[in-house]
Design a protein around this motif. Sequence first.
Motif, short mmCIF file in Angstrom:
data_model
loop_
_atom_site.label_atom_id
_atom_site.label_comp_id
_atom_site.label_asym_id
_atom_site.label_seq_id
_atom_site.Cartn_x
_atom_site.Cartn_y
_atom_site.Cartn_z
N ALA B 135 2.04 54.41 -9.85
CA ALA B 135 0.73 54.53 -9.22
C ALA B 135 0.49 55.86 -8.75
O ALA B 135 1.21 56.98 -8.69
CB ALA B 135 0.52 53.79 -8.16
N HIS B 136 -1.16 56.05 -8.78
CA HIS B 136 -1.42 57.61 -8.36
C HIS B 136 -1.21 57.81 -6.76
O HIS B 136 -1.24 58.88 -6.55
CB HIS B 136 -2.95 57.52 -8.72
N HIS B 137 -1.15 56.53 -6.09
CA HIS B 137 -0.98 56.75 -4.68
C HIS B 137 -0.23 55.30 -4.24
O HIS B 137 -0.56 54.34 -4.53
CB HIS B 137 -2.56 56.63 -4.04
N ILE B 138 0.79 55.83 -3.43
CA ILE B 138 1.44 54.41 -2.86
C ILE B 138 1.18 54.42 -1.40
O ILE B 138 1.21 55.40 -0.62
CB ILE B 138 2.87 54.78 -3.10
N VAL B 139 0.98 53.03 -0.88
CA VAL B 139 0.59 52.90 0.66
C VAL B 139 1.77 51.79 0.82
O VAL B 139 1.95 50.96 0.59
CB VAL B 139 -0.84 52.13 0.75
N ALA B 140 2.40 52.15 2.05
CA ALA B 140 3.44 51.46 2.50
C ALA B 140 3.32 51.12 4.03
O ALA B 140 2.76 52.05 4.80
CB ALA B 140 4.95 51.92 2.41
N ASN B 141 3.74 49.88 4.65
CA ASN B 141 3.60 49.76 5.83
C ASN B 141 4.73 50.28 6.63
O ASN B 141 5.57 50.64 5.85
CB ASN B 141 4.03 48.07 6.42
N PRO B 142 4.73 50.85 7.75
CA PRO B 142 5.79 51.63 8.34
C PRO B 142 7.19 50.92 8.22
O PRO B 142 8.13 51.64 8.23
CB PRO B 142 5.20 51.79 9.77
N ALA B 143 7.02 49.79 8.38
CA ALA B 143 8.47 48.81 8.23
C ALA B 143 8.61 48.45 7.09
O ALA B 143 9.42 47.50 6.94
CB ALA B 143 8.20 47.62 9.38
N THR B 144 7.84 48.68 6.09
CA THR B 144 8.23 48.37 4.54
C THR B 144 9.56 48.78 4.26
O THR B 144 10.11 50.03 4.69
CB THR B 144 7.26 48.64 3.68
N LEU B 145 10.56 47.77 3.69
CA LEU B 145 11.70 48.43 2.95
C LEU B 145 11.63 49.01 1.65
O LEU B 145 11.14 48.00 0.73
CB LEU B 145 12.74 47.29 3.32
N THR B 146 11.97 50.11 1.31
CA THR B 146 11.66 50.48 0.07
C THR B 146 12.95 51.50 -0.51
O THR B 146 13.72 51.69 0.33
CB THR B 146 10.35 51.28 -0.06
N GLY B 147 12.77 52.13 -1.56
CA GLY B 147 13.92 53.03 -2.05
C GLY B 147 14.70 52.00 -2.70
O GLY B 147 14.46 51.40 -3.84
N SER B 148 16.05 52.15 -2.53
CA SER B 148 17.35 51.61 -3.06
C SER B 148 17.29 51.76 -4.71
O SER B 148 17.52 51.09 -5.63
CB SER B 148 17.05 49.89 -3.01
N ILE B 149 16.86 53.12 -4.84
CA ILE B 149 16.69 53.62 -6.20
C ILE B 149 18.06 53.62 -6.81
O ILE B 149 19.04 54.45 -6.40
CB ILE B 149 16.13 54.93 -6.28
N GLY B 150 18.34 52.94 -7.89
CA GLY B 150 19.80 52.87 -8.47
C GLY B 150 19.84 51.60 -9.26
O GLY B 150 18.90 50.95 -9.43
N VAL B 151 21.15 51.70 -9.84
CA VAL B 151 21.10 50.54 -10.86
C VAL B 151 22.73 50.05 -10.80
O VAL B 151 23.39 50.62 -10.40
CB VAL B 151 21.19 51.21 -12.45
N ILE B 152 22.56 48.60 -10.90
CA ILE B 152 23.98 48.10 -10.41
C ILE B 152 24.48 47.09 -11.65
O ILE B 152 23.54 46.07 -11.96
CB ILE B 152 24.10 47.73 -8.85
N VAL B 153 25.71 46.78 -11.99
CA VAL B 153 26.23 45.94 -12.62
C VAL B 153 27.24 45.39 -11.98
O VAL B 153 28.19 45.94 -11.55
CB VAL B 153 26.57 46.14 -13.98
N GLN B 154 27.10 44.13 -11.30
CA GLN B 154 28.22 43.63 -10.38
C GLN B 154 29.10 42.59 -11.23
O GLN B 154 28.70 42.22 -12.27
CB GLN B 154 27.53 42.68 -9.31
N THR B 155 30.53 42.73 -10.86
CA THR B 155 31.26 41.99 -11.72
C THR B 155 32.32 41.14 -10.68
O THR B 155 32.31 41.48 -9.61
CB THR B 155 32.51 42.87 -12.30
N GLN B 156 32.55 39.97 -11.33
CA GLN B 156 33.65 39.05 -10.66
C GLN B 156 34.46 38.66 -11.46
O GLN B 156 34.32 38.59 -12.66
CB GLN B 156 32.50 37.80 -10.00
N ASN B 157 35.50 38.47 -10.59
CA ASN B 157 36.84 37.85 -11.43
C ASN B 157 37.23 36.54 -10.74
O ASN B 157 37.93 36.75 -9.75
CB ASN B 157 37.98 39.03 -11.44
N VAL B 158 37.31 35.59 -11.24
CA VAL B 158 37.67 34.44 -10.72
C VAL B 158 38.88 33.84 -11.38
O VAL B 158 39.15 32.79 -11.38
CB VAL B 158 36.43 33.36 -11.07
N ALA B 159 39.77 34.87 -11.97
CA ALA B 159 40.80 34.16 -12.84
C ALA B 159 41.78 33.71 -11.88
O ALA B 159 42.31 32.88 -12.16
CB ALA B 159 41.34 35.43 -13.41
#
Lengths: 190, 332
Positions: B135-159
């Motif tokens: 966006a050209h401009h981003i407006v957020a509420n003061p209490a908005t939760l944002t960020g979390s910039i990243g990538v995740i691949v979760q693994t589980q091992n149920v063996a």
Amino acid sequence: MRNPFSTLWGVDLAFGQPGEHVQRNTLTLLFMISFSLVILALNAAGQLRWGLMGLVGLTFLFLLLGWVGFYWYAASIHFLTQIVGIEPRRSQPWLTSLQGAWPLILLGPSVAAQKGWLGFGRLFTLSVLIGTVVSLLWFLRQAYSANWLQTFLCLGLTGVLSGLALLGLLVWPVMLFLGTKGFGLALSMV
Amino acid sequence: MRVDRLIALTLIVICLVAALGNWLTGSSSLQKSERGKSAVDVALIDIYGSISDSASPFGSSGGASANALLDAIGAARKDKVKAILLRINSPGGTAAAAQSVYHELMRTREETDIKIVASLGDLAASGGYYIASAAHHIVANPATLTGSIGVIVQTQNVALLLDKLGIQSGSIQSGRFKDILSPFRSSTEDDRKIVQGIVSDSYEQFLGDIVKGRGISLTELRPLADGRIYTGAQAKAVKLVDSLGNYRDALQKTAELIRVKGEPTLRNYSARSLSGSLLGRLFPFLNSAQTSFSAQFFGQSMSQVSLSDAALGELDNFAAQYRNKVPMALME
């Protein structure tokens, strides 16, 4: 004037006749009204841009509330004619009077026409709505021994009564709540 | 068949087909015809829930469909609106889905004069922020939760669990990495290298796109993009958002950008699903999964969240990683 459903199933307006014929007419009418309501639901879902789940929900809602509305319409018309002293022409006048709603199915093509030719489509839609009122009046005259003026008054009064009944329905719980000292709840809230 | 019956049947079929067409095509054509009389200034596009690449052209019932969003952006461009207002309340989604929406918005920015403003609601994290960054401009509420910039691949091992239950699992595969991230065995070092490569590559693409969209440098962005979440106020301080305010403020900012005095004319271009529609508003339990996600971040609301909702949310997150039996990189 015959509705296309009557034509398709080869039934006519002789609702006075007993036996299988009456049953077939009833089924045709049930199908016709439900079909009209489904057409309205499809148009509404398109207008609201709702998906499949929305369409299914809307169809159930329209069928349920549509039938409640038609029940009210038929009952109110019958009640009014009784008050005015108009005699029914057939043994099941409500079946005949409800047939007047058949032009509603034309709202499918009329709304579709608005997409290509807006002016024509709007005129078509308006014509369908006016046509539905005329059709309701015409079928009412078939159901009851009334002249055009009496029929028109019955239809108009039904509309007014519907509004008042809805108001009454909303106000009654409030009156009961206040008239019974809020069932004791008002005091505990204070 | 008699002629009159044939005519009646034809009439009924025409009416049904026309009504079906009305539903499938929506009201877009009608709106287009009406545009001559009243042009729309702002196209509102809602991005609610988890973003994924749903095939349904009718919108997704459980979140935001990337395809539906692309269609909405395309329709707005076709209608030559002056601005697009994104209303985002999303925890993120799959990397490719968020990226595809971002790129479509950036293309719109580059090829047209359409201004894009993002209004962040409760949550615009990860993939949600990815889209907002176009966006050209981003407006957020003061209490908005944002960020979390990243990538995740979760693994589980149920063996081990399967061992306890006496269940043995196995696979017959064409190559050694075909069962990569299988929940039935531990990941090997080589598996981890491959997945880490995928995560790192997606992350770099993510950062590159934010840099391009927000006009900040990579050196400025990288310390902020370690996966942490920010409130709207914190995000404003580190320039991840441009101003603080609610949806009305965002609309006002949009009007300012397109130089419209007073309230701009607005039309919602989102494909509405049941849960995001009027029924969804009347019956809020339809949105319970989304509510519980936000509520976990707000201590005061946590007591109102039932355990089953939270558990269902976790299960949903787990299932999301294995759509079509393929582990997916998530931006959540």
